[in-house]
Motif scaffolding. Structure first.
Motif, PDB file in Angstrom:
ATOM      1  N   CYS A 303       0.774  -1.230   0.067  1.00 50.43           N
ATOM      2  CA  CYS A 303       0.140   0.014  -0.066  1.00 50.43           C
ATOM      3  C   CYS A 303       0.892   1.201  -0.109  1.00 50.43           C
ATOM      4  O   CYS A 303       2.050   1.410   0.516  1.00 50.43           O
ATOM      5  N   GLY A 304       0.264   2.392  -0.500  1.00 53.59           N
ATOM      6  CA  GLY A 304       0.829   3.710  -0.469  1.00 53.59           C
ATOM      7  C   GLY A 304       2.537   3.586  -0.872  1.00 53.59           C
ATOM      8  O   GLY A 304       2.716   3.142  -2.113  1.00 53.59           O
ATOM      9  N   THR A 305       3.347   4.467  -0.183  1.00 55.26           N
ATOM     10  CA  THR A 305       4.872   4.334  -0.429  1.00 55.26           C
ATOM     11  C   THR A 305       5.359   3.001  -0.725  1.00 55.26           C
ATOM     12  O   THR A 305       6.132   2.652  -1.680  1.00 55.26           O
ATOM     13  N   ALA A 306       4.930   1.896   0.153  1.00 58.37           N
ATOM     14  CA  ALA A 306       5.465   0.318  -0.179  1.00 58.37           C
ATOM     15  C   ALA A 306       5.016   0.056  -1.441  1.00 58.37           C
ATOM     16  O   ALA A 306       5.727  -0.723  -2.305  1.00 58.37           O
ATOM     17  N   ALA A 348       5.248  -9.250  -0.159  1.00 58.30           N
ATOM     18  CA  ALA A 348       4.481  -8.531   0.738  1.00 58.30           C
ATOM     19  C   ALA A 348       5.387  -7.212   1.278  1.00 58.30           C
ATOM     20  O   ALA A 348       6.154  -7.741   1.782  1.00 58.30           O
ATOM     21  N   ILE A 349       5.057  -6.107   0.721  1.00 60.12           N
ATOM     22  CA  ILE A 349       6.120  -4.855   1.397  1.00 60.12           C
ATOM     23  C   ILE A 349       5.481  -4.159   2.182  1.00 60.12           C
ATOM     24  O   ILE A 349       4.222  -3.723   2.180  1.00 60.12           O
ATOM     25  N   SER A 350       5.987  -3.967   3.609  1.00 65.01           N
ATOM     26  CA  SER A 350       5.248  -3.287   4.568  1.00 65.01           C
ATOM     27  C   SER A 350       6.250  -2.592   5.465  1.00 65.01           C
ATOM     28  O   SER A 350       7.297  -3.480   6.223  1.00 65.01           O
ATOM     29  N   GLN A 351       6.493  -1.468   5.975  1.00 63.83           N
ATOM     30  CA  GLN A 351       7.317  -0.924   6.686  1.00 63.83           C
ATOM     31  C   GLN A 351       6.896  -1.258   8.067  1.00 63.83           C
ATOM     32  O   GLN A 351       7.779  -1.989   8.961  1.00 63.83           O
ATOM     33  N   ALA A 400       7.937   9.437  11.952  1.00 65.25           N
ATOM     34  CA  ALA A 400       7.270  10.261  10.905  1.00 65.25           C
ATOM     35  C   ALA A 400       6.318   9.488  10.160  1.00 65.25           C
ATOM     36  O   ALA A 400       6.557   8.498   9.764  1.00 65.25           O
ATOM     37  N   VAL A 401       4.806  10.133  10.155  1.00 65.66           N
ATOM     38  CA  VAL A 401       3.818   9.470   9.253  1.00 65.66           C
ATOM     39  C   VAL A 401       4.295   9.346   7.844  1.00 65.66           C
ATOM     40  O   VAL A 401       3.960   8.070   7.310  1.00 65.66           O
ATOM     41  N   ALA A 402       4.885  10.182   7.235  1.00 61.87           N
ATOM     42  CA  ALA A 402       5.133   9.902   5.800  1.00 61.87           C
ATOM     43  C   ALA A 402       6.507   9.328   5.897  1.00 61.87           C
ATOM     44  O   ALA A 402       7.672   9.315   6.347  1.00 61.87           O
ATOM     45  N   SER A 403       6.548   8.240   5.126  1.00 57.63           N
ATOM     46  CA  SER A 403       7.441   7.169   4.899  1.00 57.63           C
ATOM     47  C   SER A 403       8.857   7.900   3.955  1.00 57.63           C
ATOM     48  O   SER A 403       8.525   8.332   3.038  1.00 57.63           O
ATOM     49  N   THR A 404       9.878   7.804   4.586  1.00 58.08           N
ATOM     50  CA  THR A 404      11.116   8.175   3.794  1.00 58.08           C
ATOM     51  C   THR A 404      12.128   7.275   3.659  1.00 58.08           C
ATOM     52  O   THR A 404      12.402   6.448   2.764  1.00 58.08           O
ATOM     53  N   THR A 409      14.775   1.872   1.720  1.00 58.14           N
ATOM     54  CA  THR A 409      15.532   0.605   2.338  1.00 58.14           C
ATOM     55  C   THR A 409      14.603  -0.314   1.732  1.00 58.14           C
ATOM     56  O   THR A 409      15.050  -1.479   1.221  1.00 58.14           O
ATOM     57  N   GLN A 410      13.249  -0.206   1.344  1.00 57.74           N
ATOM     58  CA  GLN A 410      12.397  -1.253   0.626  1.00 57.74           C
ATOM     59  C   GLN A 410      12.849  -1.524  -0.668  1.00 57.74           C
ATOM     60  O   GLN A 410      12.986  -2.484  -1.183  1.00 57.74           O
ATOM     61  N   LEU A 411      13.241  -0.303  -1.485  1.00 58.17           N
ATOM     62  CA  LEU A 411      13.851  -0.577  -2.689  1.00 58.17           C
ATOM     63  C   LEU A 411      15.301  -1.122  -2.536  1.00 58.17           C
ATOM     64  O   LEU A 411      15.305  -2.216  -3.295  1.00 58.17           O
ATOM     65  N   ALA A 486       4.423  12.912  -5.650  1.00 55.89           N
ATOM     66  CA  ALA A 486       2.978  13.372  -5.598  1.00 55.89           C
ATOM     67  C   ALA A 486       2.343  12.935  -4.022  1.00 55.89           C
ATOM     68  O   ALA A 486       1.722  13.800  -3.467  1.00 55.89           O
ATOM     69  N   LEU A 487       2.611  11.671  -3.934  1.00 57.06           N
ATOM     70  CA  LEU A 487       2.008  11.096  -2.656  1.00 57.06           C
ATOM     71  C   LEU A 487       2.421  12.007  -1.386  1.00 57.06           C
ATOM     72  O   LEU A 487       1.827  12.370  -0.515  1.00 57.06           O
ATOM     73  N   LYS A 488       3.929  12.341  -1.292  1.00 57.15           N
ATOM     74  CA  LYS A 488       4.128  12.961  -0.118  1.00 57.15           C
ATOM     75  C   LYS A 488       3.660  14.369  -0.240  1.00 57.15           C
ATOM     76  O   LYS A 488       3.423  14.812   0.833  1.00 57.15           O
ATOM     77  N   LEU A 489       3.636  14.901  -1.341  1.00 59.80           N
ATOM     78  CA  LEU A 489       3.017  16.335  -1.368  1.00 59.80           C
ATOM     79  C   LEU A 489       1.507  16.253  -1.092  1.00 59.80           C
ATOM     80  O   LEU A 489       1.396  17.230  -0.184  1.00 59.80           O
ATOM     81  N   LYS A 490       0.858  15.312  -1.378  1.00 60.48           N
ATOM     82  CA  LYS A 490      -0.559  15.410  -1.030  1.00 60.48           C
ATOM     83  C   LYS A 490      -0.667  15.060   0.618  1.00 60.48           C
ATOM     84  O   LYS A 490      -1.204  15.884   1.190  1.00 60.48           O
ATOM     85  N   GLU A 491       0.041  14.273   1.114  1.00 54.82           N
ATOM     86  CA  GLU A 491      -0.060  13.963   2.531  1.00 54.82           C
ATOM     87  C   GLU A 491       0.674  14.963   3.496  1.00 54.82           C
ATOM     88  O   GLU A 491      -0.166  15.272   4.331  1.00 54.82           O
ATOM     89  N   LEU A 492       1.382  15.804   2.931  1.00 52.96           N
ATOM     90  CA  LEU A 492       2.316  16.784   3.849  1.00 52.96           C
ATOM     91  C   LEU A 492       1.617  18.038   3.535  1.00 52.96           C
ATOM     92  O   LEU A 492       1.449  18.696   4.547  1.00 52.96           O
ATOM     93  N   SER A 611       0.330   3.505  11.079  1.00 52.20           N
ATOM     94  CA  SER A 611       0.106   2.105  11.119  1.00 52.20           C
ATOM     95  C   SER A 611      -1.181   1.741  10.807  1.00 52.20           C
ATOM     96  O   SER A 611      -2.163   1.813  11.853  1.00 52.20           O
ATOM     97  N   VAL A 612      -1.550   1.258   9.672  1.00 55.71           N
ATOM     98  CA  VAL A 612      -3.090   1.217   9.186  1.00 55.71           C
ATOM     99  C   VAL A 612      -3.545  -0.092   9.320  1.00 55.71           C
ATOM    100  O   VAL A 612      -3.630  -0.845   8.693  1.00 55.71           O
ATOM    101  N   THR A 613      -4.195  -0.354  10.590  1.00 60.07           N
ATOM    102  CA  THR A 613      -4.478  -1.704  11.204  1.00 60.07           C
ATOM    103  C   THR A 613      -6.072  -1.843  10.822  1.00 60.07           C
ATOM    104  O   THR A 613      -6.508  -2.869  11.392  1.00 60.07           O
TER     105      THR A 613
HETATM  106  C1  F6R Z   1       2.993   7.479   2.966  1.00 61.10           C
HETATM  107  C2  F6R Z   1       2.930   6.374   3.735  1.00 61.10           C
HETATM  108  C3  F6R Z   1       2.035   5.295   3.506  1.00 61.10           C
HETATM  109  C4  F6R Z   1       2.350   3.665   3.972  1.00 61.10           C
HETATM  110  C5  F6R Z   1       1.329   2.649   3.838  1.00 61.10           C
HETATM  111  C6  F6R Z   1       1.748   1.515   3.920  1.00 61.10           C
HETATM  112  O1  F6R Z   1       4.152   8.383   3.076  1.00 61.10           O
HETATM  113  O2  F6R Z   1       3.679   6.044   4.588  1.00 61.10           O
HETATM  114  O3  F6R Z   1       1.476   5.369   2.396  1.00 61.10           O
HETATM  115  O4  F6R Z   1       3.529   3.541   2.950  1.00 61.10           O
HETATM  116  O5  F6R Z   1       0.402   3.100   4.561  1.00 61.10           O
HETATM  117  O6  F6R Z   1       2.305   1.272   5.260  1.00 61.10           O
HETATM  118  P1  F6R Z   1       3.302   0.030   5.575  1.00 61.10           P
HETATM  119  O7  F6R Z   1       4.520   0.011   4.795  1.00 61.10           O
HETATM  120  O8  F6R Z   1       3.583   0.134   7.168  1.00 61.10           O
HETATM  121  O9  F6R Z   1       2.306  -1.271   5.260  1.00 61.10           O
END
Ligand code: F6R
Length: 615
Positions: A303-306, A348-351, A400-404, A409-411, A486-492, A611-613
């Motif tokens: 999802c999202g950045t991942a 499956a990629i997830s921070q 920080a909520v915005a993933s950097t 490191t996912q890349l 674009a995602l970074k700019l939208k969310e921030l 963390s979107v649970t």
């Molecule tokens: C954007 C951002 C989100 C996450 C997404 C997935 O900056 O952080 O789009 O990348 O919610 O989260 P994870 O990687 O924890 O599964």
């Protein structure tokens, strides 16, 4: 989503819980609350808004001192962010307090039953039913853990619950199903939290809780049982980062600190991946080389950045392994009945390792007989635990909520997986793999160099603070980079921002171009496939001719773009496939500075949580 803390020991529970909530505020910040057991009773306080509002309320109306307590920082699902909907929720007698993360899907039925039995529920939340059910079961059994097990067996959905009861002093009880909860074990004290960051200042000794388990926390120990009451096996681990890693370290925002940590995060993720014989090794691979040789397609879910990392991985996987690779938004995956079998490898990629959409996608894949490999930043989280293989990114805690740094490191991890598949399947020679690893090893320094030259990017961002729209264009691996920018700019910055494949522009989006519209263009290396480079230079001319203000990100030495760039951002020359590792960095800095210039909260953008649970 939602941060939970529980404590029992000899310190002030309020102090420990409030400090823990501060660390977990990234998980949700629309209201917060605490409850402590003291003087044979239970005292609670809760407040809409950020934790600071609760802190003020506690100064105006202090709670009695106690050494057992729970706390919560909320990301609203059921019911708006009001004082009344904030957690903890109490029963009518005010003897039990419960905090919750997740969604209780059958709460309406349970609520109606409780109303019939004379309970008065005052909030709009799904959580409040649990407080009332726990009170009922506790008065029947006199045992809070048993009450929790009985209640959990009646709940549907995903939940982490933590409760205390005035008649059960020195005890905190937690439960988990499909939602995170970790235990910290100290000397004469114990902690419960959604994330180890909440208690890392006190102990680095942690216990993973499995699905459908209840934990009892006492000063002298921890007991874990299943929802059925049977004792459960306890898996302890040592947290390998310390409290300072979760601090801002002199930066104004966690995001700035995390952007600056990228060179180290990239280098750490590469560490120890090559064994003395020159072969690549991953962390935990319970998929045999033979099974990997039989794989006939790769499917990436995230999802999202991942997800953007996954889009970039596709180019590397297909190029280096000659295997088809699909990339799918995890939230869409299982609903379209994807074609999967034992020969599909799902990545499956997830921070966080807790994203519910990604977790559900991986479970679906495993049900179809596919093997799942997780790329994850959080040790012991649910996604790697439920996967057949894991490659951990060593980004350290991302607050920080915005993933950097997690993205970079996912890349790196995706490139390693692609090379590993190439190694096992024999589509890449050992010396070719080592050449890419050498290129990857240089990236850490290149990212450092990019970071040193960011002042003009910040200055440019400040001049654009009043704009409504920014567009991002890219080709090849630059296209997902444009999406990420674009995602970074939208969310921030809360601006209209869109990323496009540069070639698509002429099929519609070019109509958006107007006088002085900022358009960021990520230019591929002219040393890669020159045709790609030439095409994008034409695209830049097309938009400039229509009035766009062009902000061009191009590698050092690329002179062809100079005449068409109103602003030029230089990045070091890298191999074509690795360019996202350097090209994304200016876009992160750009978004962070623009958000700051617009007066936004960089670390905690509105409506979001780290963390979107929930699905
Ligand atoms: C954007 C951002 C989100 C996450 C997404 C997935 O900056 O952080 O789009 O990348 O919610 O989260 P994870 O990687 O924890 O599964």
């Amino acid at each position: 989503m939602c941060g939970i803390v529980g404590y029992v020991g000899s310190q002030s529970a309020l102090d420990v819980v409030m400090a823990g909530l501060k660390r977990l505020e990234y998980r949700g910040y629309d209201s917060a609350g605490v409850a402590v057991l003291a003087d044979g009773g239970l005292a609670a306080a809760k407040k809409a808004g950020k934790l600071v509002n609760l802190e003020k309320a506690l100064v105006e109306g202090p709670l009695p001192t106690g050494s057992t307590g729970v706390g919560h920082t909320r990301w609203a699902t059921h019911g708006g962010p009001t004082d009344g909907n904030a957690h903890p929720h109490l029963d009518n007698a005010g003897r039990v307090a419960v905090v919750h993360n997740g969604i209780i899907e059958n709460f309406a039925v349970l609520r109606a039953e409780l109303a019939e039995r004379g309970h008065e529920l005052t909030s709009e939340t799904d959580t409040e039913v649990v407080a009332h059910l726990l009170a009922e079961e506790f008065s029947a059994t006199g045992d809070l853990a048993e009450a929790m097990r009985l209640v959990c067996r009646r709940l549907e959905g995903a939940f982490t619950l933590v409760a205390v009861h005035a008649d059960a002093p020195d005890l905190v009880v937690g439960a988990r199903r499909n939602s995170p909860l970790v235990v910290g074990v100290g000397e004469g004290e114990a902690f419960l939290a959604s994330d180890v960051a909440a208690f890392i200042a006190h102990t680095r000794s942690a216990i993973e809780l499995g699905q459908d388990q209840v934990v009892e926390l006492r000063r002298d120990g921890v007991t874990v049982t299943g929802f059925d009451g049977r004792p459960a096996e306890v898996r302890s681990y040592h947290v390998d980062w310390d409290a300072s890693a979760a601090e801002k370290g002199g930066y104004d925002y966690f995001m700035l600190k995390e952007i600056a940590e990228q060179p180290k995060a990239v280098a750490d993720t590469l560490l120890g991946r090559i064994d003395p014989s020159g072969s690549l090794t991953l962390d935990e691979v319970r998929i045999s080389p033979q099974e990997l040789r039989e794989v006939d397609k790769v499917v990436i879910v995230a999802c999202g950045t991942a997800f953007h990392a996954g889009l970039i991985a596709k180019y590397a996987i297909e190029h280096w392994t000659r295997m088809p690779c699909e990339v799918e938004l995890a939230s869409e995956f299982r609903y379209r009945d994807p074609i999967l079998d034992g020969r599909s490898l799902v990545i499956a990629i997830s921070q966080s390792g807790e994203t519910m959409d990604t977790l559900m996608a991986l479970r679906h894949a495993r049900e179809q007989g596919s093997k799942v490999l997780a790329i994850c930043n959080t040790n012991g989280s649910t996604i790697p635990r439920e996967s057949d293989a894991v490659l951990y990114t060593h980004a350290g805690p991302e607050v920080a909520v915005a993933s950097t740094k997690a993205f970079l490191t996912q890349l790196v991890a995706c490139y390693l997986v692609a090379l590993y598949l190439g190694q096992v399947r024999g589509t890449k020679w050992g010396d070719e793999i080592q050449a890419v690893i050498r290129d990857l090893s240089r990236i850490s320094e290149e990212v450092d160099r990019v970071l040193e030259t960011m002042e003009p990017v910040r200055a440019l961002a400040r001049t654009l603070a009043a704009k409504d729209t920014v567009l991002f264009l890219g080709r090849h691996v630059g296209y997902p980079v444009a999406l990420e920018g674009a995602l970074k700019l939208k969310e921030l910055a809360y601006m209209h921002a869109e990323g496009f494949a540069a070639g698509e522009l002429k099929h519609g989006p070019i109509a958006l171009i107007e006088e002085d519209l900022p358009v960021v263009v990520v230019v591929p290396s002219p040393r890669g496939r020159s045709v790609l480079h030439d095409k994008i230079v034409s695209n830049i001319q097309e938009i400039r001719a229509r009035g766009a203000r062009t902000i061009v990100i191009a590698e050092e030495g690329d002179e062809a773009v100079v005449p068409y760039a109103d602003h030029l951002i230089r990045i070091p020359a890298t191999p074509t496939l690795l360019q996202p590792l350097v090209a994304t960095v200016p876009l992160q800095v750009f978004a962070c500075e623009l958000a700051t210039a617009r007066g936004n909260e960089v670390d905690q953008p509105r409506n979001l949580a780290k963390s979107v649970t929930v699905e």
